[in-house]
Design a protein around this motif. Structure first.
Motif, short mmCIF file in Angstrom:
data_model
loop_
_atom_site.label_atom_id
_atom_site.label_comp_id
_atom_site.label_asym_id
_atom_site.label_seq_id
_atom_site.Cartn_x
_atom_site.Cartn_y
_atom_site.Cartn_z
N MET A 103 0.99 4.18 -2.74
CA MET A 103 0.79 5.59 -2.40
C MET A 103 1.95 6.48 -2.86
O MET A 103 1.88 7.69 -2.77
CB MET A 103 0.56 5.75 -0.89
N HIS A 104 3.03 5.84 -3.32
CA HIS A 104 4.12 6.63 -3.90
C HIS A 104 3.95 6.81 -5.40
O HIS A 104 4.78 7.45 -6.06
CB HIS A 104 5.49 6.02 -3.56
N TRP A 105 2.87 6.24 -5.95
CA TRP A 105 2.51 6.52 -7.34
C TRP A 105 2.03 7.96 -7.36
O TRP A 105 1.20 8.35 -6.52
CB TRP A 105 1.41 5.55 -7.79
N MET B 245 15.56 7.50 6.47
CA MET B 245 16.02 7.75 5.10
C MET B 245 14.84 7.87 4.15
O MET B 245 14.87 8.65 3.20
CB MET B 245 16.97 6.64 4.63
N HIS B 246 13.79 7.09 4.43
CA HIS B 246 12.59 7.18 3.58
C HIS B 246 12.00 8.59 3.66
O HIS B 246 11.59 9.17 2.64
CB HIS B 246 11.55 6.14 3.98
N HIS B 247 11.97 9.16 4.86
CA HIS B 247 11.42 10.52 5.03
C HIS B 247 12.32 11.57 4.39
O HIS B 247 11.84 12.57 3.88
CB HIS B 247 11.20 10.83 6.51
N THR C 26 0.86 -1.20 0.00
CA THR C 26 0.00 0.00 0.00
C THR C 26 0.89 1.25 0.00
O THR C 26 0.58 2.24 -0.65
CB THR C 26 -0.95 0.05 1.21
N HIS C 27 2.02 1.15 0.71
CA HIS C 27 2.94 2.28 0.77
C HIS C 27 3.52 2.57 -0.62
O HIS C 27 3.58 3.71 -1.07
CB HIS C 27 4.06 1.96 1.78
N ARG C 28 3.91 1.51 -1.31
CA ARG C 28 4.45 1.71 -2.66
C ARG C 28 3.39 2.27 -3.59
O ARG C 28 3.67 3.14 -4.42
CB ARG C 28 5.00 0.39 -3.22
N HIS D 12 2.17 12.89 5.04
CA HIS D 12 3.10 12.16 5.92
C HIS D 12 4.54 12.57 5.62
O HIS D 12 5.38 12.60 6.53
CB HIS D 12 2.91 10.65 5.74
N HIS D 13 4.81 12.89 4.35
CA HIS D 13 6.17 13.25 3.96
C HIS D 13 6.52 14.71 4.23
O HIS D 13 7.63 15.15 3.89
CB HIS D 13 6.41 12.89 2.50
N LEU D 14 5.57 15.48 4.80
CA LEU D 14 5.92 16.84 5.21
C LEU D 14 6.96 16.78 6.34
O LEU D 14 7.67 17.74 6.60
CB LEU D 14 4.68 17.62 5.68
N MET E 25 -2.86 11.58 -1.10
CA MET E 25 -3.00 11.06 0.27
C MET E 25 -1.71 10.84 1.07
O MET E 25 -1.77 10.67 2.28
CB MET E 25 -3.81 9.76 0.25
N HIS E 26 -0.54 10.83 0.41
CA HIS E 26 0.65 10.44 1.17
C HIS E 26 1.63 11.60 1.41
O HIS E 26 2.50 11.49 2.27
CB HIS E 26 1.35 9.28 0.46
N LYS E 27 1.43 12.68 0.65
CA LYS E 27 2.33 13.83 0.75
C LYS E 27 2.35 14.38 2.19
O LYS E 27 3.40 14.81 2.68
CB LYS E 27 1.83 14.92 -0.22
#
Ligand SMILES: [Zn+2]
Ligand SMILES: [Zn+2]
Length: 272
Positions: free
Chosen positions: A120-122, A215-217, A116-118, A133-135, A129-131
């Motif tokens: 959401m990186h599409w 590192m992902h963040h 699901t994480h991958r 979390h990456h703030l 929806m995932h941006k």
């Protein structure tokens, strides 16, 4: 709405909020307040996020707790209608199955989370929806629930998936949820506590580290896994420098430790 239903909902919400506050709050207070200076040497990124980012993480987490509560209430009602595969007594299936079911939940969640994480990186889904979390490019433990409401629905989706597919005892699901929260909070800790050689050890390398999700963040398009480093290794999505970065952080930590972390702390404590 009846008083009983209001009590049920309040109990579920308080339980989710309480767990989040105890886990994220305890790690935050320890590493970012009480022992901030002493543990500076173990900070993965040698700077602290600004308060506004921590506040944002907490505000989004509040809405996540409401969404998690709503979905869990639905699962509880489905269980009362005997639609889920819950069973009442541990003895119904024995302790061997009880512990096996917890392991199975963790493996299911690890796979569910990775894919699901991958997804959401599409790009279109990422923006949708995932941006949010990456703030957090330099996350704190409070980032553990800092999701866009749509992502929160995806994240809690593992609970109905388990409840409708595998026979489970209520306490097994609770243990799984607590373990999952612990891994989520430590993944966003911002401090690396594991020892040198962890990422190259024959066995341990299959388990993730705080550096991995940090590192992902920071770098975004790598390191998608949660508990284990299985899917990232199989799919070749570990950052090529993951092991090197981990070793550098641990090396820096080792050098700084004996020399008094306080002396290495920049004036006024660095923020981004
Ligand atoms: Zn991501
Ligand atoms: Zn994260």
């Amino acid at each position: 709405m009846s008083i009983d239903k209001i009590i049920d909902i309040s109990r579920v919400l308080l339980s989710i909020a309480g767990r989040y506050l105890v886990f994220a709050g305890a790690f935050y207070l320890f590493f970012y307040v009480w022992r901030k200076r002493a543990y500076w040497y173990a900070k993965i990124q040698q700077r602290y996020p600004e308060n506004k980012h921590i506040l944002r993480e907490i505000i989004y987490s509040f809405f996540t707790i409401l969404i998690f509560g709503a979905v869990i209430m639905l699962v509880i009602y489905a269980s009362k209608l005997r639609l889920t595969r819950i069973y009442p007594n541990i003895s119904d299936k024995g302790y061997a199955y009880y512990f096996l079911s917890i392991g199975l939940m963790i493996l299911m969640h690890d796979t569910y989370f990775y894919w699901t994480h991958r997804a959401m990186h599409w790009k279109p889904l990422f923006k949708l929806m995932h941006k949010t979390h990456h703030l957090s490019t330099n996350p704190t433990p409070f980032a553990a629930y800092a999701f866009h409401p749509l992502e929160a629905v995806v994240e809690i989706g593992i609970v109905p998936l388990i409840a409708f597919t595998i026979p489970y005892h209520g306490t097994a699901l609770t243990i799984f949820s607590l373990y999952s929260l612990l891994l989520n909070v430590t993944g966003h800790l911002g401090y690396e506590l594991f020892s040198q050689g962890f990422t190259t050890h024959r066995l341990f390398k299959w388990h993730n580290t705080s550096t991995h999700h940090n590192m992902h963040h920071r770098l975004v398009k790598c390191n998608y896994g949660l508990y284990f480093n299985i899917w990232d290794r199989l799919m070749g999505t570990n950052h090529p420098d993951y092991e090197k970065s981990f070793d550098q952080i641990v090396e820096k930590r080792k050098k700084a430790k004996g020399k008094e972390g306080i002396a290495l702390l920049p004036d006024g404590l660095a923020t981004e």
